[in-house]
Design an enzyme around this catalytic site. Structure first.
Site, PDB file in Angstrom:
ATOM      1  N   SER A  89       0.858  -1.181   0.000  1.00  0.00           N
ATOM      2  CA  SER A  89       0.000   0.000   0.000  1.00  0.00           C
ATOM      3  C   SER A  89       0.895   1.232   0.000  1.00  0.00           C
ATOM      4  O   SER A  89       2.077   1.154   0.377  1.00  0.00           O
ATOM      5  CB  SER A  89      -0.888   0.007   1.254  1.00  0.00           C
ATOM      6  OG  SER A  89      -1.505   1.264   1.449  1.00  0.00           O
ATOM      7  N   TYR A 133      -1.347  -0.213  10.727  1.00  0.00           N
ATOM      8  CA  TYR A 133      -1.499  -0.608   9.318  1.00  0.00           C
ATOM      9  C   TYR A 133      -0.240  -0.275   8.530  1.00  0.00           C
ATOM     10  O   TYR A 133       0.263  -1.099   7.762  1.00  0.00           O
ATOM     11  CB  TYR A 133      -2.710   0.092   8.712  1.00  0.00           C
ATOM     12  CG  TYR A 133      -2.948  -0.259   7.260  1.00  0.00           C
ATOM     13  CD1 TYR A 133      -3.328  -1.536   6.890  1.00  0.00           C
ATOM     14  CD2 TYR A 133      -2.778   0.706   6.253  1.00  0.00           C
ATOM     15  CE1 TYR A 133      -3.538  -1.861   5.564  1.00  0.00           C
ATOM     16  CE2 TYR A 133      -2.982   0.391   4.932  1.00  0.00           C
ATOM     17  CZ  TYR A 133      -3.369  -0.896   4.589  1.00  0.00           C
ATOM     18  OH  TYR A 133      -3.563  -1.216   3.264  1.00  0.00           O
TER      19      TYR A 133
END
Length: 234
Positions: free
Chosen positions: A133, A146
């Site tokens: 990501s 995250y």
């Protein structure tokens, strides 16, 4: 790699990037094993679903054994797509949520990759795609857990490609910006999705990397929406 007839494993296939990747691979003639907690609404003669929760090594081993038993000896493609994000400041995030992200986003990559690599080495061909990501390249306030998990995916990918490149095996890490998937369902401040990328665009990038010449290697690919806030109004 010529994808027709090759066995490809995709994790997290119920929707979003995973499902779009499955469909793109099927269009290329691949035989696709979908590993996930929930089966997608997809019927195709070359698609086979195997229930799997990548957080647990025994679940991954069972899905792998079933895939090899039913589909063939070697897996040529692995797309480590299964992942999730739970927002929260580090001192406020629950231990359970922290562990869930790392067990899924990081441990899952390890559990799946370690099983397919011996066959890829023996075959002298293979490609592992790890979906990280943008959060794996830059810190984001309120998403330290995250981000940490996606940074780990980058580190694993960087090390692994150097370990297996001389066997003819590729490892590619993809860093998408915002994609219009269910990932954002748990984030209250995300309200606009029309300017996000489409899952099928990420799938097309995956296929492009897979079909590249054997001696041409996409190590990292960063993709973002061109106009994340929309076109400037004159």
């Amino acid at each position: 790699m010529e994808l027709k007839g090759k066995i490809a494993v995709v994790t997290g296939v119920s929707k979003g990037i995973g499902l779009s990747t499955v469909e793109a691979l099927l269009d290329k003639g691949a035989i696709v094993a979908g590993w996930g907690r929930n089966a997608p609404e997809l019927k195709h003669e070359n698609f086979h679903f195997f229930e799997c929760d990548v957080r647990y090594p025994e679940s991954v081993q069972r899905a792998f054994d079933q895939t090899i038993s039913q589909l063939g000896v070697h897996v040529s493609v692995l797309v480590n797509n299964a992942g999730l994000g739970i927002g929260g400041y580090l001192d406020e995030q629950s231990i359970e949520d922290w562990l869930t992200m790392f067990e899924t986003n990081v441990n899952g990559v390890f559990y799946c990759s370690r099983l397919v690599l011996p066959g890829m080495k023996e075959l002298g061909e293979g490609h592992i795609i790890n979906i990280s990501s943008i959060a794996g390249t830059t810190g984001i306030e309120g998403m330290s857990g995250y981000c940490g998990s996606k940074y780990a995916v980058r580190g694993i990918s960087q090390s692994l490609y150097k370990e297996v490149r001389n066997y003819g095996v590729k490892v590619t890490c993809i860093f998408p910006g915002s994609v219009n998937t269910n990932f954002f369902d748990n984030f209250e401040n995300i309200t606009s999705r029309e300017n996000m990328m489409r899952p099928e665009d990420i799938a097309s990038t995956i296929v492009h990397a897979l079909e590249s010449h054997a001696n041409y290697h996409h190590v990292e690919i960063e993709v973002r929406p061109l106009m994340p806030k929309g076109r400037i109004q004159k």
